[in-house]
Design a protein around this motif. Structure first.
Motif, PDB file in Angstrom:
ATOM      1  N   PHE A 134      -1.964   6.526  -5.491  1.00 43.12           N
ATOM      2  CA  PHE A 134      -1.930   5.085  -5.271  1.00 43.12           C
ATOM      3  C   PHE A 134      -1.843   4.367  -6.609  1.00 43.12           C
ATOM      4  CE2 PHE A 134      -6.355   6.295  -5.807  1.00 43.12           C
ATOM      5  CZ  PHE A 134      -6.834   5.354  -6.717  1.00 43.12           C
ATOM      6  N   THR A 135      -1.427   3.129  -6.530  1.00 45.01           N
ATOM      7  CA  THR A 135      -1.404   2.238  -7.692  1.00 45.01           C
ATOM      8  C   THR A 135      -2.065   0.938  -7.296  1.00 45.01           C
ATOM      9  OG1 THR A 135       0.697   3.190  -8.432  1.00 45.01           O
ATOM     10  CG2 THR A 135       0.052   1.059  -9.387  1.00 45.01           C
ATOM     11  N   THR A 137      -2.145  -2.831  -7.680  1.00 49.05           N
ATOM     12  CA  THR A 137      -1.111  -3.743  -8.152  1.00 49.05           C
ATOM     13  C   THR A 137      -1.156  -5.062  -7.395  1.00 49.05           C
ATOM     14  OG1 THR A 137       1.275  -3.925  -8.571  1.00 49.05           O
ATOM     15  CG2 THR A 137       0.608  -2.879  -6.507  1.00 49.05           C
ATOM     16  N   PHE A 139       0.908  -7.709  -5.135  1.00 52.47           N
ATOM     17  CA  PHE A 139       2.114  -8.008  -4.380  1.00 52.47           C
ATOM     18  C   PHE A 139       2.430  -9.471  -4.696  1.00 52.47           C
ATOM     19  CE2 PHE A 139       4.494  -9.617  -0.768  1.00 52.47           C
ATOM     20  CZ  PHE A 139       5.447  -8.618  -0.580  1.00 52.47           C
ATOM     21  N   TYR A 182      11.197  -6.177   3.898  1.00 51.72           N
ATOM     22  CA  TYR A 182       9.749  -6.148   4.074  1.00 51.72           C
ATOM     23  C   TYR A 182       9.405  -6.170   5.563  1.00 51.72           C
ATOM     24  CZ  TYR A 182       9.777  -7.430  -0.848  1.00 51.72           C
ATOM     25  OH  TYR A 182       9.997  -7.456  -2.202  1.00 51.72           O
ATOM     26  N   CYS A 222      -3.399  -5.380  -4.075  1.00 52.38           N
ATOM     27  CA  CYS A 222      -3.211  -4.295  -3.105  1.00 52.38           C
ATOM     28  C   CYS A 222      -3.342  -2.916  -3.732  1.00 52.38           C
ATOM     29  CB  CYS A 222      -1.810  -4.379  -2.488  1.00 52.38           C
ATOM     30  SG  CYS A 222      -1.454  -5.863  -1.546  1.00 52.38           S
ATOM     31  N   MET A 224      -1.119   0.341  -3.537  1.00 50.54           N
ATOM     32  CA  MET A 224       0.247   0.685  -3.124  1.00 50.54           C
ATOM     33  C   MET A 224       0.380   2.198  -3.000  1.00 50.54           C
ATOM     34  SD  MET A 224       3.918  -0.166  -4.923  1.00 50.54           S
ATOM     35  CE  MET A 224       3.784   1.157  -6.134  1.00 50.54           C
ATOM     36  N   ASN A 226       3.130   5.462  -1.628  1.00 42.73           N
ATOM     37  CA  ASN A 226       4.538   5.794  -1.397  1.00 42.73           C
ATOM     38  C   ASN A 226       4.653   6.886  -0.340  1.00 42.73           C
ATOM     39  OD1 ASN A 226       5.445   4.023  -3.453  1.00 42.73           O
ATOM     40  ND2 ASN A 226       4.993   5.578  -4.989  1.00 42.73           N
ATOM     41  N   GLN A 262       5.042  -3.163   4.434  1.00 43.08           N
ATOM     42  CA  GLN A 262       5.918  -2.022   4.201  1.00 43.08           C
ATOM     43  C   GLN A 262       7.148  -2.546   3.463  1.00 43.08           C
ATOM     44  OE1 GLN A 262       7.599  -0.364   7.762  1.00 43.08           O
ATOM     45  NE2 GLN A 262       7.954   1.645   6.867  1.00 43.08           N
ATOM     46  N   HIS A 275       7.305   1.832   0.159  1.00 42.89           N
ATOM     47  CA  HIS A 275       5.975   1.536  -0.350  1.00 42.89           C
ATOM     48  C   HIS A 275       5.142   0.903   0.757  1.00 42.89           C
ATOM     49  CE1 HIS A 275       8.116   2.079  -4.090  1.00 42.89           C
ATOM     50  NE2 HIS A 275       8.831   0.998  -3.863  1.00 42.89           N
ATOM     51  N   TYR A 277       1.804  -1.494   0.993  1.00 38.60           N
ATOM     52  CA  TYR A 277       0.823  -2.316   0.279  1.00 38.60           C
ATOM     53  C   TYR A 277      -0.331  -2.610   1.237  1.00 38.60           C
ATOM     54  CZ  TYR A 277       4.460  -3.265  -3.207  1.00 38.60           C
ATOM     55  OH  TYR A 277       5.433  -3.160  -4.176  1.00 38.60           O
TER      56      TYR A 277
END
Length: 289
Positions: A134-135, A137, A139, A182, A222, A224, A226, A262, A275, A277
């Protein structure tokens, strides 16, 4: 090491040896891995322990044995390593809600399910715990135009409804538009199975009312993730991954109407890696992110 391939091969190995002794150590040795690492990897990828998975697949295999009418329940229990018919019957009832004898008499029919698909996603090791990568980050605030509608996850047709509306959106987008796409899921009300869904892109498009909406999505902090694979088919995996992430990273969910976002890089390639979020609280330790 391709952890996706290792688990895929492990599932096949388990299926081929359900009538033999299977332990974490024996399966891990097959792939020349530490039993401790393999156990953590398997649990992270499949959302359950190896022993729980083996039990579920043995019970799944028992369905064919029972419905073929060629073996007694005692023989089936012995073949699949349950030890006694009583322990087999208890496990069967826990998984299927009925006694195996009801299949013997034809009162109930349960179809076996194939080996589950391994959902492909990257992983990371955090202090010895394996979790889906995860990251943390932001949005960014984005204006999204598209089709908005409502679905009820308690109804079996919700997947078809989502797919039908996504096709409607694509039919109104010119091939020259290469915007990201999105899909925003927001809960209608607390503890409800009804969700609002918005399919859209950050460009103006013309769609007949009442489907067309333009929404300003605020900036949200969020986690994130993948994934490769359709969101509608990985729901349980995503829930498990998110729960493990919250536990291991010690993060907290944010109080927001938006449940998930998404994001696809290209609206014309919705079968690609994407991705997810998931809104979370921005804790002091995250302030520099």
């Amino acid at each position: 090491m391709d952890h996706n391939k290792v688990i895929e091969r492990a599932l096949i190995h388990i299926e081929d040896h359900l009538q033999q002794s299977l332990t974490v150590e024996s399966v891990a040795n097959t792939f020349n891995m530490s039993k401790y690492y393999f156990h953590r990897l398997f649990s992270a990828m499949m959302g359950c322990s190896l022993n729980q998975y083996i039990l579920s697949r043995r019970l799944n295999a028992s369905l064919t044995f029972i419905q073929n009418q060629n073996s007694s329940l005692t023989d089936i229990a012995y073949q699949l390593g349950f030890g006694t018919q009583a322990s087999f019957t208890r496990a069967f009832k826990r998984q299927y809600g009925v006694a195996p004898s009801s299949l013997k008499t034809g009162i109930t029919t349960i179809s076996p399910v194939p080996i589950p698909t391994v959902v492909k996603r990257p992983i990371k090791n955090i202090n010895g715990d394996i979790v889906t990568a995860f990251t943390l980050t932001e949005f960014k605030e984005t204006r999204i135009s598209g089709i908005a509608f409502e679905v009820d996850l308690a109804h079996d047709d919700y997947k078809e409804k989502i797919r039908a509306h996504s096709e409607k959106l694509l039919s109104h987008i010119d091939e020259t538009i290469n915007d990201p796409c999105y899909v925003i899921y927001s809960n209608c009300q607390p503890d409800s199975t009804r969700f609002k869904v918005l399919f859209g892109i950050p460009s103006s498009i013309e769609i007949d009312k009442p489907y067309y909406f333009t929404v300003d999505v605020p900036q949200i902090f969020c986690a994130m993730f993948n994934y490769c694979g359709e969101l509608l088919d990985i729901g349980d995996v995503l829930k498990s991954d998110y729960a493990r992430f919250l536990k291991i990273s010690r993060q907290e969910t944010a109080e927001t109407d938006i449940e998930l976002i998404q994001a696809f890089d290209d609206v014309h390639h919705l079968d690609s890696t994407y991705h997810i979020y998931a809104p979370i609280k921005k804790l002091p330790a995250d302030s520099d992110l």
